[in-house]
Write an enzyme that holds these catalytic residues in place. Sequence first.
Site, PDB file in Angstrom:
ATOM      1  N   ASP A  55     -36.817  17.168   3.244  1.00 37.80           N
ATOM      2  CA  ASP A  55     -35.595  16.426   2.945  1.00 37.80           C
ATOM      3  C   ASP A  55     -35.964  15.029   2.469  1.00 37.80           C
ATOM      4  OD1 ASP A  55     -32.860  16.127   2.703  1.00 37.80           O
ATOM      5  OD2 ASP A  55     -32.631  15.346   4.724  1.00 37.80           O
ATOM      6  N   TYR A  81     -34.609  11.234   0.425  1.00 43.44           N
ATOM      7  CA  TYR A  81     -33.728  10.103   0.755  1.00 43.44           C
ATOM      8  C   TYR A  81     -33.517   9.352  -0.566  1.00 43.44           C
ATOM      9  CZ  TYR A  81     -32.382   6.300   4.096  1.00 43.44           C
ATOM     10  OH  TYR A  81     -31.742   5.340   4.852  1.00 43.44           O
ATOM     11  N   ARG A 131     -30.257  -1.091  10.529  1.00 45.71           N
ATOM     12  CA  ARG A 131     -31.086  -2.295  10.666  1.00 45.71           C
ATOM     13  C   ARG A 131     -30.314  -3.485  10.118  1.00 45.71           C
ATOM     14  NH1 ARG A 131     -34.222   1.644   8.492  1.00 45.71           N
ATOM     15  NH2 ARG A 131     -33.819   0.782   6.430  1.00 45.71           N
ATOM     16  N   GLU A 148     -25.846  17.280   0.228  1.00 45.16           N
ATOM     17  CA  GLU A 148     -27.085  17.199  -0.552  1.00 45.16           C
ATOM     18  C   GLU A 148     -27.174  18.374  -1.514  1.00 45.16           C
ATOM     19  OE1 GLU A 148     -30.565  16.551   1.820  1.00 45.16           O
ATOM     20  OE2 GLU A 148     -29.490  15.429   3.369  1.00 45.16           O
ATOM     21  N   ARG A 191     -26.194  11.294  14.650  1.00 45.39           N
ATOM     22  CA  ARG A 191     -26.590   9.895  14.393  1.00 45.39           C
ATOM     23  C   ARG A 191     -27.069   9.182  15.644  1.00 45.39           C
ATOM     24  NH1 ARG A 191     -27.550  10.487   9.239  1.00 45.39           N
ATOM     25  NH2 ARG A 191     -25.704  11.046   8.031  1.00 45.39           N
ATOM     26  N   GLN A 232     -30.570  10.433  16.297  1.00 47.44           N
ATOM     27  CA  GLN A 232     -31.402   9.897  15.210  1.00 47.44           C
ATOM     28  C   GLN A 232     -31.731   8.419  15.434  1.00 47.44           C
ATOM     29  OE1 GLN A 232     -29.431  10.179  11.414  1.00 47.44           O
ATOM     30  NE2 GLN A 232     -31.096   9.221  10.268  1.00 47.44           N
ATOM     31  N   TYR A 272     -35.851   7.709  15.708  1.00 46.05           N
ATOM     32  CA  TYR A 272     -36.435   7.790  14.355  1.00 46.05           C
ATOM     33  C   TYR A 272     -37.573   6.820  14.079  1.00 46.05           C
ATOM     34  CZ  TYR A 272     -34.342   3.638  12.144  1.00 46.05           C
ATOM     35  OH  TYR A 272     -34.024   2.361  11.782  1.00 46.05           O
ATOM     36  N   LYS A 274     -31.903  15.995  13.367  1.00 46.47           N
ATOM     37  CA  LYS A 274     -31.689  16.740  12.127  1.00 46.47           C
ATOM     38  C   LYS A 274     -32.011  18.223  12.272  1.00 46.47           C
ATOM     39  CE  LYS A 274     -31.260  13.029   9.395  1.00 46.47           C
ATOM     40  NZ  LYS A 274     -30.229  12.851   8.368  1.00 46.47           N
ATOM     41  N   THR A 324     -29.436  23.287   9.571  1.00 45.22           N
ATOM     42  CA  THR A 324     -29.189  22.851   8.193  1.00 45.22           C
ATOM     43  C   THR A 324     -28.545  24.036   7.480  1.00 45.22           C
ATOM     44  OG1 THR A 324     -31.222  21.529   8.281  1.00 45.22           O
ATOM     45  CG2 THR A 324     -30.268  21.926   6.101  1.00 45.22           C
ATOM     46  N   THR A 345     -28.870  12.720   1.244  1.00 44.50           N
ATOM     47  CA  THR A 345     -27.436  12.503   1.095  1.00 44.50           C
ATOM     48  C   THR A 345     -27.115  11.856  -0.246  1.00 44.50           C
ATOM     49  OG1 THR A 345     -27.376  12.111   3.448  1.00 44.50           O
ATOM     50  CG2 THR A 345     -25.423  11.451   2.193  1.00 44.50           C
ATOM     51  N   GLU A 388     -21.057   6.765   6.605  1.00 45.48           N
ATOM     52  CA  GLU A 388     -20.789   5.808   5.533  1.00 45.48           C
ATOM     53  C   GLU A 388     -19.300   5.752   5.215  1.00 45.48           C
ATOM     54  OE1 GLU A 388     -23.845   6.302   2.152  1.00 45.48           O
ATOM     55  OE2 GLU A 388     -24.017   8.120   3.370  1.00 45.48           O
TER      56      GLU A 388
HETATM   57 MN    MN Z   1     -30.628  14.582   4.912  1.00 44.83          MN
END
Ligand code: MN
Length: 341
Positions: A75, A77, A91, A148, A184, A187, A191, A200, A204, A291, A305
């Site tokens: 996967d 990004y 962050r 995705e 999330r 994650q 992460y 994750k 999927t 994504t 988001e």
């Molecule tokens: Mn992904």
Amino acid sequence: MTGFGAGTGGLLWRESGDTVDLSGLGDVFAQPTLNPLLALGPAGWRQAVDAARAHDGPRSDAQLRLPFEVADYVDFYSSLEHATNLGRLFRPTQDPLLPNWRWLPIGYHGRAGTVVVSGTDVVRPKGQLKGEGDPVYAASRRLDIELELGFVVGVPSEPGEPVPPERFAEHVFGVVLVNDWSARDIQAWEYQPLGPFLGKSFQTSISAWVTPLVLLEGARVAAPPQEPPPLPHLQGGSDWGLDIALEVELNGEVVSRGNSRSLYWTMPQQLAHATSNGGTIRTGDLMATGTISGAEPGSEGSLIELWRNARFLEDGDEVVLRGRAGAIELGDVRGRVLPAR
Ligand code: MN
């Protein structure tokens, strides 16, 4: 929807609302997965598409299976907008894009064994969640989707030989839509420093239909400009993205509309990067773009988001991802959230 699928008795072809049973064609068409067809290479793929379209086989209502046996799952990004949005949320005090982002398509190796076909429910995952004090082990409260595009490798590569962007079509058979379900809260705690893991890997989902790339040649468009210019080994595939209109439907209502043409790193560049160390790819590898989020509000490919980290999936929610390039509709990806067990 247009593409090849796998039923209980062999391969299927779907186009213009009809599903045709291809098993009567024998050979690779009588197999339980697309993998033998994937291994044929570009000439065989073109013949297969022609044969499928010309085949006057019986209509099928077979149960759709996972269309191919997933070898490895990667996967990426690759959306600048998504990486920027997520960087701000995860962050908040730093630059949203880390210094490497514009130099290479960031990615990680995922769990191939938990890739499932559209229509499979997703059980809310459990994991370590970190609040104010010590972490707790509990059901995720921040279950999300990721819209995705995924590409499916047909022809393996040789050890030590990277696949440059211009040779993408010699190795890649087609595309599927992907829902990279993401927890999330799991994650966010796990992460760093090694990247996504259990947030994750619980599931999927991919479409039941793999759309051959040869049918998407009319959807090719110039990809967004890249600054700084990529290093030479990543140049050459930046001249085409895919103009595929995308949407996210939640409980029957469309909540987001985007387009894969906005992806910063192209699929040929993703494959070139994934093989740039000389590691081989093999038949059935699935590589997803990451994504896909656009610049405009309402084009986000994830709920974190879209809803600014304030609301996530509830038990019972049903998500459907759709994609269309003109007359070619990709297989949709459908899934419903079941309570944690
Ligand atoms: Mn992904």
